[in-house]
Design a protein around this motif. Structure first.
Motif, PDB file in Angstrom:
ATOM      1  N   LYS A  45      -0.265  -1.274  -3.876  1.00  0.00           N
ATOM      2  CA  LYS A  45      -0.939  -2.430  -4.131  1.00  0.00           C
ATOM      3  C   LYS A  45      -2.088  -2.760  -2.929  1.00  0.00           C
ATOM      4  CE  LYS A  45       2.788  -5.386  -4.320  1.00  0.00           C
ATOM      5  NZ  LYS A  45       3.743  -4.471  -4.102  1.00  0.00           N
ATOM      6  N   SER A  46      -1.323  -3.025  -1.856  1.00  0.00           N
ATOM      7  CA  SER A  46      -2.328  -3.100  -0.707  1.00  0.00           C
ATOM      8  C   SER A  46      -3.430  -2.060  -0.455  1.00  0.00           C
ATOM      9  CB  SER A  46      -1.516  -3.458   0.595  1.00  0.00           C
ATOM     10  OG  SER A  46      -0.883  -4.407   0.423  1.00  0.00           O
ATOM     11  N   THR A  47      -3.101  -0.764  -0.758  1.00  0.00           N
ATOM     12  CA  THR A  47      -3.776   0.542  -0.653  1.00  0.00           C
ATOM     13  C   THR A  47      -5.036   0.055  -1.370  1.00  0.00           C
ATOM     14  OG1 THR A  47      -2.075   1.791   0.101  1.00  0.00           O
ATOM     15  CG2 THR A  47      -3.956   3.023  -0.483  1.00  0.00           C
ATOM     16  N   SER A  85      -5.490 -10.769   3.843  1.00  0.00           N
ATOM     17  CA  SER A  85      -4.706  -9.654   4.002  1.00  0.00           C
ATOM     18  C   SER A  85      -3.181 -10.195   3.808  1.00  0.00           C
ATOM     19  CB  SER A  85      -5.076  -8.983   5.279  1.00  0.00           C
ATOM     20  OG  SER A  85      -4.549  -9.875   6.417  1.00  0.00           O
ATOM     21  N   GLN A  86      -2.439  -8.987   3.728  1.00  0.00           N
ATOM     22  CA  GLN A  86      -1.062  -9.596   3.344  1.00  0.00           C
ATOM     23  C   GLN A  86      -0.469 -10.055   4.481  1.00  0.00           C
ATOM     24  OE1 GLN A  86       1.048  -5.875   1.588  1.00  0.00           O
ATOM     25  NE2 GLN A  86       3.105  -6.868   2.009  1.00  0.00           N
ATOM     26  N   LYS A  87      -0.702  -9.350   5.716  1.00  0.00           N
ATOM     27  CA  LYS A  87       0.040  -9.941   6.849  1.00  0.00           C
ATOM     28  C   LYS A  87      -0.976 -11.322   7.383  1.00  0.00           C
ATOM     29  CE  LYS A  87       1.199  -8.788  11.640  1.00  0.00           C
ATOM     30  NZ  LYS A  87       1.023  -7.691  12.707  1.00  0.00           N
ATOM     31  N   LEU A 161      -7.039 -11.168  -2.810  1.00  0.00           N
ATOM     32  CA  LEU A 161      -5.585 -11.793  -2.294  1.00  0.00           C
ATOM     33  C   LEU A 161      -4.306 -10.919  -2.371  1.00  0.00           C
ATOM     34  CD1 LEU A 161      -6.007 -15.388  -4.022  1.00  0.00           C
ATOM     35  CD2 LEU A 161      -7.150 -14.455  -2.086  1.00  0.00           C
ATOM     36  N   ASP A 162      -4.044 -10.422  -1.157  1.00  0.00           N
ATOM     37  CA  ASP A 162      -2.621  -9.539  -1.223  1.00  0.00           C
ATOM     38  C   ASP A 162      -1.637 -10.483  -0.515  1.00  0.00           C
ATOM     39  OD1 ASP A 162      -1.362  -7.357  -1.204  1.00  0.00           O
ATOM     40  OD2 ASP A 162      -2.397  -6.355   0.668  1.00  0.00           O
ATOM     41  N   GLU A 163      -0.733 -10.603  -1.739  1.00  0.00           N
ATOM     42  CA  GLU A 163       0.406 -11.495  -1.341  1.00  0.00           C
ATOM     43  C   GLU A 163       0.386 -12.382  -0.553  1.00  0.00           C
ATOM     44  OE1 GLU A 163       3.842  -9.193  -0.568  1.00  0.00           O
ATOM     45  OE2 GLU A 163       3.432  -7.594  -1.453  1.00  0.00           O
ATOM     46  N   PRO A 164      -0.624 -13.421  -1.100  1.00  0.00           N
ATOM     47  CA  PRO A 164      -1.014 -14.613  -0.881  1.00  0.00           C
ATOM     48  C   PRO A 164       0.222 -15.653  -0.616  1.00  0.00           C
ATOM     49  CG  PRO A 164      -1.833 -14.654  -2.889  1.00  0.00           C
ATOM     50  CD  PRO A 164      -1.336 -13.338  -2.767  1.00  0.00           C
TER      51      PRO A 164
HETATM   52 MG    MG Z   1       1.118  -4.661   0.231  1.00  0.00          MG
END
Ligand code: MG
Ligand code: ATP
Lengths: 318, 374
Positions: A45-47, A85-87, A161-164
């Motif tokens: 997903k993030s990629t 970003s996810q982080k 939005l990556d895992e917001p």
């Molecule tokens: Mg990810």
């Protein structure tokens, strides 16, 4: 559905060495749509998001984001998108408004215009009263809202939005999703990844990612119809032998343990909890609870993964 | 172009806020230079304090006693043993009781009076090379002064060898702190600058904020410049601090123009901070980059800059290497500005070299700084 295309992706692939993290993924997202991207850890997903944001260079395929080719003009893409970003990666030692001012400046915004926009966004994410707070002192849900505000400073057409909502309490999650829905209604396209199946229900369309592939993509209700046809009953109070015995019947398509009981999927012939009860041949003393439920995306996800692995093994066998 | 400056300004303001919130950085930036200066200023003093000396005066005349008095007057030597035989010195050198010996042969005063070369022998324990070298310098200075005085007594005026004059001209008391403090300033600035900047880029990678930065249109050069500016301001404050303390405690004069002092300091800071950024860009991890920064600044600044060892005396490969050490040019110009009052017309090659090195390192950092995650 005659809104123009915001994102169009064709056979997009990302390899890290021998490992293919994203494998020939194709989809389209229209303006104002909330597109959910679901998948287990490491699914890719993030990629995918990073490639679409111009942060990672794709290995092959084609993709346009906000009418810009991500292969040729990754820097141009950045002007049109907001990325979370996810982080969590705002600066913890800056105050809320300092974070906003910095990211505004990073987008080349300045002075009054930036101030007004920051104030407007703080109001929208309900942090206006906390503008002076140190970011590191805020609870997780607030930080996520601030991160969203930072990603929206330059009025992007598309939000990634990556895992917001990971690590955020359920109430904050609901608030966050209400906000996302409002933004989408105003015309912002939202591409969002999540682990939470219940959140996927808020999306207009959902893509399910398994091991770099995208084997299922549709609206939540169509996904359920396709992958979990017929009806679904929640049955509580039966033991496992009883549950398994159900499987032998033709009308029963599947039995899966679910929470405190079993999800029993049937063909349309079984039209009520009463029909279901008859099949169980209950005697009066038994305390069995039967209720018709809607299939959840979790059911869909389990089916998709199961069929994906079956396909893969059969491919390997042949 | 306007957007460029805005983004640099945004980066610089943000970085300044980080610094102002981080007490450790402030203590390190302002406290460490002072501590280092005191520590090194007193510890690496090249002055000889009462080096133990053995004496054998076989002449025993007013002239020989005058020489002995001149030798011991400077606080450099102290007569701790009276010898009967020159060979006794070997024993004393071996067990470390003596570092030097002064042997005056009979006939010293007679030669002086006849205006012939009068010889007195100074024996040095050569195992401690630096000390011996400095002792020799002192003794030569004393002998020369003695010479002059004797000649005046005899009513003669003579030109002294030029070399002897140059030695003592800028540092009349032969006070080594005047040579060391400029080197120390360079060393302190180099260490602090490289350390501070080595951490900043690596920290963004570790926190994940680099990814967020990359999702904005901020360019690499903008990130690097924005990070440099606040640290250069800190560096200039450090220069002020160190030079103020240096002039109070070690009597360091500031003879040259201040604009040159700050100009060269600015360029030197740009070089060393650029070096820190470069390391930070390459390693992406704070621990590694801190260590790499320490080694890559400390070693050349101490060994290859002329700070402690004269460059002319190095083997040629090291001499060649010293040309890319920014401290070499900075120490040279600091000595020029502080001690000699040199101006731009003398120092321009140093300034040019510093300018070129800083541009090269900034260009290299920008080139190696990938704006992508893969
Ligand atoms: Mg990810
Ligand atoms: N820079 C990289 N180099 C090598 N492998 C990578 C790199 N980035 C990601 N991967 C690998 O690619 C795969 C997909 O990673 P990705 O971060 O896209 O997963 P994800 O779906 O976002 O998972 P999660 O839910 O854990 O965030 C993982 O196996 C990961 O280890």
């Amino acid at each position: 559905m005659n809104e123009p295309l915001s994102i169009s992706v064709h056979e997009l692939t990302k390899r890290f060495g021998d490992f293919t993290a994203v494998d020939r993924v194709s989809f389209e997202v229209r303006r104002g749509e909330i597109f959910g991207y679901l998948g287990a850890n490491g699914a890719g997903k993030s990629t995918t998001i990073r490639m679409l944001c111009g942060l990672l260079s794709p290995s092959s395929g084609a993709a346009r984001v906000a009418d810009t080719d991500i292969f040729q003009k990754p820097e141009e893409v950045k002007r049109h998108i907001g990325y979370m970003s996810q982080k969590f990666s705002l600066y913890m030692d800056l105050r809320v408004e300092e974070n906003l001012e910095f990211f505004g400046g990073a987008f080349g915004m300045w002075g009054k215009k930036l101030k007004k926009r920051a104030e407007y966004l703080l109001d929208r994410v309900e942090l206006l009263d906390h503008a002076q707070m140190l970011t590191g002192r805020m609870p997780g849900g607030w930080r996520q809202r601030l991160a969203l505000a930072c990603a929206m400073l330059h009025e992007p057409e598309i939000l990634f939005l990556d895992e917001p909502t990971s690590g955020v309490d359920p109430r904050s999650r609901r608030n966050f999703w209400r906000l996302i829905r409002e933004l989408a209604d105003e015309g912002t396209t939202v591409f969002v990844t999540t682990h939470y199946m219940d959140e996927a229900e808020y999306c207009d369309r959902v893509g399910l990612m398994v091991a770099g592939r995208l084997p299922a993509l549709d609206t939540p209700s169509e996904l359920k119809k396709t992958w979990v046809p017929g009806r679904m009953f929640m049955v509580r109070g039966i033991d496992s032998t009883r549950a398994l015995s159900l499987k032998r019947r033709d009308e029963i398509l599947a039995v899966e343990s679910f929470g405190t009981g079993y999800h029993v999927q049937t063909s349309d012939e079984v039209s009520s909890p009463g029909d279901m009860g008859k099949m169980l041949q209950m005697d009066k003393r038994e305390q069995v609870e039967i209720e018709e439920v809607e299939a959840s995306l979790e059911d869909v996800f389990l089916r998709v993964i199961a069929s994906f692995h079956k396909d893969n093994t059969s491919q390997e066998d042949s | 172009m306007r957007a460029f400056f805005r983004r640099v300004a945004a980066m610089a303001i943000k970085e300044t806020t980080h610094i102002s919130r981080d007490k450790q950085v402030i203590y390190m930036a302002l406290g460490m230079p002072v501590v280092l200066l005191l520590l090194f200023g007193y510890a690496i003093s090249f002055d000889l304090d009462l080096l133990p000396m053995g004496l054998l005066d076989r002449d025993n005349t007013p002239e020989s006693r005058s020489l002995i008095q001149a030798m011991t007057a400077s606080d450099a030597f102290e007569i701790t043993k009276h010898l009967d035989d020159p060979n006794q010195l070997h024993e004393y050198f071996k067990n470390g009781e003596l570092k030097t010996g002064l042997i005056i042969e009979p006939g010293y005063s007679k030669s002086l009076k006849r205006n012939e070369t009068a010889t007195a022998q100074l024996v040095l324990d050569g195992t401690d090379g630096t000390t011996a070298g400095i002792a020799l310098g002192y003794a030569a200075g004393v002998a020369q002064a003695q010479n002059l005085r004797n000649m005046e007594k005899l009513g003669l005026m003579a030109e002294l060898p030029i070399q002897a004059r140059v030695r003592a001209l800028y540092n009349p008391s032969m006070d080594s702190s005047k040579f060391i403090v400029p080197g120390l300033i360079a060393m302190i600035l180099a260490i602090m600058a490289t350390l501070l900047t080595a951490i900043t880029v690596a920290r963004e990678w570790e926190l994940g904020s680099m990814e967020q930065l990359f999702s904005t249109p901020v360019g690499r050069l903008e990130i690097l410049l924005g990070k440099l500016i606040p640290y250069i301001v800190i560096g200039i404050v450090q220069v002020l601090l160190v030079i103020t303390i240096g002039s109070i405690l070690f009597d360091i004069p500031v003879k040259g123009p201040l604009y040159l002092l700050f100009g060269t300091s600015f360029l030197f800071l740009a070089c060393t901070m650029g070096q820190g950024l470069f390391i930070s860009v390459l390693t992406k991890a704070q621990m590694v980059s801190t260590q790499a920064a320490m080694i890559s600044t400390l070693v050349p600044t101490i060994l290859l800059s002329g700070f402690m060892f004269p460059i002319e005396n190095m083997p040629w490969p090291l001499q060649a290497l010293s040309y890319i050490v920014p401290a070499r040019y900075f120490i040279d110009s600091l000595r020029g500005i502080l001690l000699k009052g040199n101006g731009f017309s003398v120092l321009w090659p140093d300034i040019l070299a510093l300018g070129i090195i800083s541009l090269v390192i900034l260009a290299a950092s920008t080139a190696r700084f990938k704006r992508r995650l893969d």
